[in-house]
Design a protein around this motif. Structure first.
Motif, short mmCIF file in Angstrom:
data_model
loop_
_atom_site.label_atom_id
_atom_site.label_comp_id
_atom_site.label_asym_id
_atom_site.label_seq_id
_atom_site.Cartn_x
_atom_site.Cartn_y
_atom_site.Cartn_z
N ILE A 1 0.85 -1.20 0.00
CA ILE A 1 0.00 0.00 0.00
C ILE A 1 0.88 1.25 0.00
O ILE A 1 0.66 2.19 -0.77
CB ILE A 1 -0.95 -0.02 1.22
CG1 ILE A 1 -2.02 -1.11 1.04
CG2 ILE A 1 -1.61 1.35 1.42
CD1 ILE A 1 -2.91 -1.35 2.25
N ALA A 2 1.91 1.24 0.85
CA ALA A 2 2.79 2.42 0.95
C ALA A 2 3.47 2.68 -0.39
O ALA A 2 3.51 3.82 -0.87
CB ALA A 2 3.83 2.20 2.05
N ALA A 3 3.97 1.63 -1.01
CA ALA A 3 4.67 1.81 -2.30
C ALA A 3 3.72 2.37 -3.35
O ALA A 3 4.08 3.28 -4.11
CB ALA A 3 5.26 0.47 -2.75
N ALA A 4 2.49 1.86 -3.39
CA ALA A 4 1.53 2.31 -4.40
C ALA A 4 1.09 3.75 -4.14
O ALA A 4 0.86 4.52 -5.07
CB ALA A 4 0.33 1.37 -4.42
N ALA B 1 -4.62 4.21 7.58
CA ALA B 1 -3.48 4.36 8.51
C ALA B 1 -2.18 4.61 7.75
O ALA B 1 -1.40 5.49 8.11
CB ALA B 1 -3.37 3.11 9.38
N VAL B 2 -1.96 3.84 6.68
CA VAL B 2 -0.71 4.00 5.93
C VAL B 2 -0.69 5.37 5.25
O VAL B 2 0.32 6.09 5.29
CB VAL B 2 -0.52 2.86 4.90
CG1 VAL B 2 0.72 3.09 4.06
CG2 VAL B 2 -0.46 1.51 5.58
N ALA B 3 -1.82 5.77 4.66
CA ALA B 3 -1.87 7.07 3.97
C ALA B 3 -1.60 8.19 4.98
O ALA B 3 -0.83 9.12 4.70
CB ALA B 3 -3.22 7.26 3.29
N VAL C 1 -3.17 11.29 0.74
CA VAL C 1 -4.61 10.93 0.73
C VAL C 1 -4.78 9.78 -0.25
O VAL C 1 -4.30 9.85 -1.39
CB VAL C 1 -5.47 12.14 0.31
CG1 VAL C 1 -6.92 11.72 0.11
CG2 VAL C 1 -5.36 13.24 1.36
N ALA C 2 -5.45 8.71 0.18
CA ALA C 2 -5.59 7.52 -0.67
C ALA C 2 -6.92 7.56 -1.42
O ALA C 2 -7.99 7.63 -0.80
CB ALA C 2 -5.52 6.27 0.19
#
Ligand code: LLP
Length: 413
Positions: free
Chosen positions: A111-114, A135-137, A143-144
């Motif tokens: 998720i972080a990489a994308a 959480a990761v965003a 913003v995801a």
């Protein structure tokens, strides 16, 4: 001349003879027709183009970089399951803003990489995944863009292993849990809601399945707009079937008409995730008959390609067409067409009628462009098959054969 046709009695990819290719490359190998790939893209795009669609090619069907580059040049984006497919799509020059990140098990690292790459949207499939994305965003101060894959509980009429839209399969958020998911999105930080996705199965012959699921999607859009959500994009998934051996299929125009009818007037951007429809018939697996074994009750044509190279017949009872590379006027004689692997399921065609095929001859197994090389393995100590891309009268080896010697270099002993 495009695709796979006989020229002067020999099966060709575009205008390159498969027999000449076999002599130069050795068998078995996959060969793809670039012109056919382009035609397939155009055939999908044209009837939908008034809707300005994003055709996000499902990389899983055939992740070869050369194939991805051809489709990227046509304008395709990518539907990627996992960081590896995103990496391939980006390497092939696909703009991250045309990449959709799908899959039920995206890790936080993926998720972080994308997010950092800036993909178009994350299609989320569960409540904990929505929480992880937020959480990761937030931790990255980004913003995801999020869409929800909905499980509309529709029984797709396809092989049971290929149905993905019914209650009880792992895919999508069950329609009854949608209110919980939407409340979560409203509450959590760092999420920008974009819309919904459905994908009820693959290799769907019956376009009625699309009508039912897209109609449900349209209902959801109307309802959630009423609840104050802005919904700008719908992702209609993949799943359009192609004819395999001896099958016929309703024209693609009927699918396009269903799209127009069900979701055409919602004012949403539309994304599609076709895999098989773009690449399936653009490839064949070329193999040589090692033995013509005439058993006491049956004849077997034993090929040098096996289920490790093409697992679909063993896994889904799929029936791919088989053609002799050398055209023959001889009377067809039935044989079980099998591979060399130590498994009874290593069977490409049962009592298959092939004219004029003897020991040493070449055959082409059709519909070898999708989920074919992509699902191949080195089972039984086998090399990984090479892949060739033909364009009109030229060809390129776009993946060389990975020998067992080379594979042993991957291991520590
Ligand atoms: N989008 C999603 C979310 C998918 O899961 C799939 C396929 C596609 C798009 C592309 O579907 P297509 O347009 O190719 O039907 N190995 C199986 C097929 C598995 C497909 C999995 N998901 C086979 O050989 O038939």
């Amino acid at each position: 001349m495009t695709g796979f046709t006989y020229r002067n009695g020999v099966l060709c990819a575009d205008s390159v003879s498969l027999s000449v290719l076999a002599d130069q490359i050795g068998t078995p190998f996959y060969v793809y027709s670039e012109t056919r790939l382009r035609e397939n893209y155009a055939a999908f795009y044209e009837p939908l183009k008034d809707l300005n669609p994003l055709i996000a090619y499902a990389v899983k069907a055939n992740p070869n970089l050369a194939v991805l580059r051809v489709l990227a040049a046509c304008g395709a984006g990518a539907d990627a399951t996992g960081a590896g497919e995103i990496e391939r799509a980006a390497e092939a020059g696909i703009d991250p803003r045309k990449i959709i990140f799908s899959g039920v098990g995206k890790t936080r690292e993926e998720i972080a990489a994308a997010l950092k790459l800036g993909v178009l949207q994350f299609n989320c499939e569960s409540l904990p995944e929505i929480e992880a994305l937020s959480a990761v965003a937030q931790s990255l101060n980004l913003v995801a863009p999020i869409a929800l894959r909905v499980n509309p509980n529709i029984a797709a009429r396809t092989h049971y292993k290929l149905a993905t839209g019914e209650m009880g399969v792992k895919f999508g958020i069950d329609a009854v849990q949608l209110p919980d998911a939407m409340a979560l999105i409203r509450r959590l930080p760092a999420l920008a809601f974009k819309g919904f996705q459905v994908h009820v199965g693959t290799h769907l012959f019956d376009y009625g399945n699309f009508r039912d699921s897209y109609a449900k999607l349209a209902e959801m859009v109307r309802f959630w707009r009423g609840e104050g959500f802005s919904i700008e994009r719908l992702d209609l998934g993949g799943g359009v079937g192609i004819p395999y051996d001896g099958q016929t299929q309703a024209p693609f125009a009927e699918y396009a008409a269903i799209v127009h009818e069900t979701v055409g007037d919602l004012g949403c951007e539309l994304a599609f995730e076709p895999g098989r429809r773009l690449v399936g018939d653009a490839g064949v697996l070329v193999s040589r008959v090692v033995y013509d074994k005439r058993g006491a009750s049956k004849r077997f044509l034993i090929l040098d390609a096996g289920m490790n190279d093409l697992i679909r017949p063993a896994m889904y009872e799929a029936r791919h067409g088989i053609l002799p590379v050398k055209e023959s006027a001889a009377e067809a004689e039935a044989a079980d067409v099998v591979g060399p692997i130590c498994e009874t399921s290593d069977l490409f065609g049962e009592a298959y009628l092939l004219p004029g095929v003897d020991q040493g001859d070449l055959v082409a197994i059709q519909q070898g462009g999708a989920y074919a090389s992509a699902m191949s393995s080195n089972y039984n100590g086998r090399a990984l098959v090479p892949e060739i891309l033909v364009s009109e009268d030229t060809f390129r080896i776009v993946r060389r054969r990975i020998s067992v010697r080379e594979q042993m270099g991957w291991e520590e002993a």
